[in-house]
Design a protein around this motif. Structure first.
Motif: not given
Length: 290
Positions: A35, A95, A98-99, A116
Motif C-alpha cells: 500500500n 493512497s 493514487q486517487r 497500488l
C-alpha cells in the motif's frame, strides 16, 4: 448541474473529515508494504526517460516524500512507451496520490493509469527489515520535521584499535576500528534517544597518506552508522491535520543517561558492508508490467 456540484462538495467534505482522523506511522526503514507502492503505466514515448522522471517526481512528491521513483521502458511485447514504480514512505500519502492522479493526463494528452501494487518485488521482500541509509534518514527527517526539528550530538568517538598484524600469505596488515556513541534529540517533541556503532577495516598499508584516508573514512562512517542506529527506534506519526508527532519504540538496549564513557555492546560491521548498503538503492529490478 447544481446537484452534481453539491455532490462533489459533499464528497470533498467527507474526504476532508476522513483525512483529519487519519494517523499514518513512518519508520526509518525501507518501505516494503504494497500500500506504499504505485505503478504508473500508459506513459507515451513522446518524452525522454529523464523528462518523464522529472515530471513524475514533481507530481508525486507533492503528496509526500518519495523513497524511490524508477522509470523503465515497456517490454518488447508491449507498445513503445514507459512505466514507472513509485514508493512512498507513507501508505496514506500513496493512497491519496493514487486517487488524485489515476486517469489524468499529468504529463501528456492521454490519461495515465496509476494503481497500488498488488505484489512485492523479490528485492524488497528479502530486505523487509533493512534500515534506511544515512542519506535517506537525513532526507526523511528533514522533510517531515524541518531542518530545526532534530539535532545530533556525539557523546563519545574513540579509536578502539590501531594495530599491525601478520598476514597468512605474508606481509603486514593494518587493522583500524572506531566506535561512536551519539545522541539524537527532537526538541519540539521532548524526545531523546542514543545509539552506538563500531566500524573496522583491515588493509595492507605502506603509504602514510593511505592510512590517513582510511582513518578519515572510518571516522565518517562510524558517525553516520551511529546516526542510522539512533533513528532506528524513531516513529513519525503523521496526523491528517498535517501535524507530525515523534514517538520512540521501546528497545532493550537503550543507554542510561550517565553511560557516556566507553561503547557498550554495540553493533559492529565492516565499512565495505556499509558501502554496499548505500549502493543497494541503485540496483536494477525486473519491474515489467503486463
Amino acid at each position: 448541474m447544481k446537484e452534481r456540484e453539491r455532490e462533489r462538495e459533499r464528497e470533498r467534505e467527507r474526504e476532508s473529515r476522513s483525512c483529519e482522523m487519519e494517523v499514518d506511522i513512518l519508520e526509518f526503514r525501507v518501505p516494503v508494504d504494497n500500500n506504499k507502492t504505485l505503478f504508473v503505466w500508459d506513459i507515451q514515448p513522446s518524452h525522454s526517460e529523464a523528462q518523464i522522471y522529472v515530471g513524475l517526481h514533481g507530481v508525486f512528491s507533492s503528496f509526500g516524500p518519495l523513497y524511490l521513483l524508477k522509470v523503465c521502458q515497456n517490454s518488447a511485447l508491449n507498445p513503445p512507451g514507459f512505466y514507472a514504480l513509485i514508493k512512498f514512505y507513507s501508505a496514506a500519502q500513496a493512497s491519496k496520490a493514487q486517487r488524485q492522479t489515476d486517469g489524468r493526463p499529468l504529463l501528456q494528452s492521454c490519461p495515465l493509469k496509476v494503481k497500488l501494487s498488488s505484489k512485492h518485488t523479490s528485492y524488497f521482500r528479502s530486505d523487509s527489515s533493512r534500515p534506511l541509509s544515512h542519506a535517506r534518514c537525513l532526507e526523511l527527517g528533514n522533510h517531515c520535521l524541518g531542518f530545526n526539528g532534530w539535532t545530533s550530538d556525539i557523546i563519545t568517538l574513540k579509536e578502539l584499535t590501531n594495530t599491525e598484524e601478520e598476514h597468512e600469505g605474508g606481509g603486514r596488515w593494518r587493522r583500524l576500528k572506531f566506535g561512536c556513541l551519539l545522541q539524537l534529540s527532537f526538541p519540539h517533541h521532548r524526545q531523546t534517544t542514543r545509539a552506538a556503532a563500531v566500524v573496522e577495516d583491515c588493509f595492507t598499508c605502506t603509504d602514510p597518506d593511505l592510512l590517513i584516508q582510511k582513518r578519515c573514512k572510518l571516522h565518517r562512517l562510524v558517525r553516520e552508522q551511529a546516526l542510522v542506529n539512533a533513528f532506528s527506534p524513531v516513529l513519525l506519526l503523521l496526523l491528517g491535520s498535517g501535524k507530525v508527532m515523534v514517538e520512540l519504540k521501546q528497545t532493550s538496549d537503550e543507554f542510561l543517561p550517565n553511560e557516556t564513557e566507553g561503547l557498550l555492546q554495540v553493533e559492529e560491521f565492516s565499512w565495505s558492508e556499509f558501502a554496499a548498503d548505500e549502493e543497494a538503492v541503485e540496483e536494477e529490478w525486473d519491474l515489467t508490467v503486463s
